[in-house]
Design an enzyme around this catalytic site. Structure first.
Site, PDB file in Angstrom:
ATOM      1  N   GLY A  41       3.857   5.648  -3.943  1.00  0.00           N
ATOM      2  CA  GLY A  41       4.539   6.877  -3.561  1.00  0.00           C
ATOM      3  C   GLY A  41       6.043   6.756  -3.402  1.00  0.00           C
ATOM      4  O   GLY A  41       6.731   7.766  -3.377  1.00  0.00           O
ATOM      5  N   CYS A  72      -5.516   9.076  -5.998  1.00  0.00           N
ATOM      6  CA  CYS A  72      -4.129   8.867  -5.591  1.00  0.00           C
ATOM      7  C   CYS A  72      -3.311  10.035  -6.106  1.00  0.00           C
ATOM      8  O   CYS A  72      -3.268  10.275  -7.323  1.00  0.00           O
ATOM      9  CB  CYS A  72      -3.606   7.555  -6.186  1.00  0.00           C
ATOM     10  SG  CYS A  72      -1.859   7.220  -5.899  1.00  0.00           S
ATOM     11  N   CYS A 186      -1.850  13.223   0.588  1.00  0.00           N
ATOM     12  CA  CYS A 186      -1.991  11.807   0.233  1.00  0.00           C
ATOM     13  C   CYS A 186      -3.359  11.376   0.739  1.00  0.00           C
ATOM     14  O   CYS A 186      -3.750  11.737   1.859  1.00  0.00           O
ATOM     15  CB  CYS A 186      -0.885  10.967   0.872  1.00  0.00           C
ATOM     16  SG  CYS A 186      -1.124   9.172   0.691  1.00  0.00           S
TER      17      CYS A 186
END
Length: 264
Positions: A41, A72, A186
């Site tokens: 990220g 993800c 997330c």
């Protein structure tokens, strides 16, 4: 029986794996945590694309997976279009922040999205957010460091960061300018939902995408004639880093005993 591959940069995808195993109890799964190359990220798209390609090729080569769940958000936004083009015969399910169900659920029309900086900076997220312009006020909250704290079982860090980012996501409430719905953008964040709730009123809604992803995986397998119709299912855990960390995370976050899985 060929397994379903599930991958994330670390342990966050375990929240999606949990939903998948509940929806598809007869299936075998192999979960791959790319922890040696995490976090995704806070990296650029080129890096994430390279790692995503390497992981899917490894899962196909070593396990002959019959489907892939990209658990993800960052890898989905950066690389899923390329993986689908390069593996057209493989059903691939990805994630995106659950803005659509969040906007539908919100009564105040004010929604916050908590996600990694990489997800929030992506063109895919920008397009998703723009599609709700005029119908909802969407606040984006980049949660730097929270993934690392979760991966490291850093209780103090998790507590401090959850408090900080929930403050940034508010103010919460049912008033006309208050946020009543938060998107957990997330896969790591549902693992600490209880801690996030400590900093919000009980009426606040949290939206994550584990269950819809599991349902979509079932639909794709059924349409491809690849659903398992018997057996009890199994789970294998693998990591590009220390698999013991992944085992500990599975035990802590999902309550899985050591006998519930095999490891690389």
């Amino acid at each position: 029986m060929s397994p379903i591959g599930v991958f994330d940069s670390g342990v966050g995808g375990l929240s999606v794996l949990d939903a998948l195993r509940a929806e598809l109890p007869q299936e075998n799964f192999v979960y791959f945590a790319d922890t040696a190359y995490a976090p995704y990220g806070e990296r650029g798209d080129a890096y994430v694309i390279e790692r995503s390609r390497a992981v899917v090729e490894q899962l196909r080569r070593e396990h002959g997976i019959k489907a892939l769940v990209v658990a993800c958000n960052t890898a989905t936004t950066a690389a899923i279009h390329l993986m689908r083009a390069e593996h057209a015969d493989l059903p691939i399910v990805g994630l995106e922040p659950g803005l659509k169900p969040a906007v539908a659920a919100s009564r105040t029309g004010h929604v916050s999205v908590m996600a990694t900086r990489g997800t929030l900076a992506s063109a895919k997220y920008a397009a998703l957010r723009a599609s709700f312009a005029g119908s909802a006020e969407v606040r984006s909250v980049p949660c730097d460091g929270l993934v690392k704290a979760i991966e490291g079982f850093d209780a103090a860090g998790i507590s401090a960061l959850c408090e900080r980012y929930m403050q940034e996501a508010g103010p919460f409430g049912d008033g006309p300018t208050q946020v009543d719905t938060v998107v957990l953008g997330c896969t790591h964040y549902p693992l600490v939902k209880d801690e996030l709730r400590r900093h919000a009123p009980s009426s606040l809604r949290f939206i994550d995408t584990g269950v819809p992803v599991a349902q979509q995986t079932r639909r794709l397998l059924a349409s491809a004639g690849r659903l398992a119709d018997n057996g009890h299912g199994g789970l294998r855990l693998e990591s590009s880093g220390d698999v013991a960390v992944l085992e500990a995370a599975a035990a802590r976050w999902l309550g899985l005993a050591a006998g519930a899985f095999t490891s690389a």
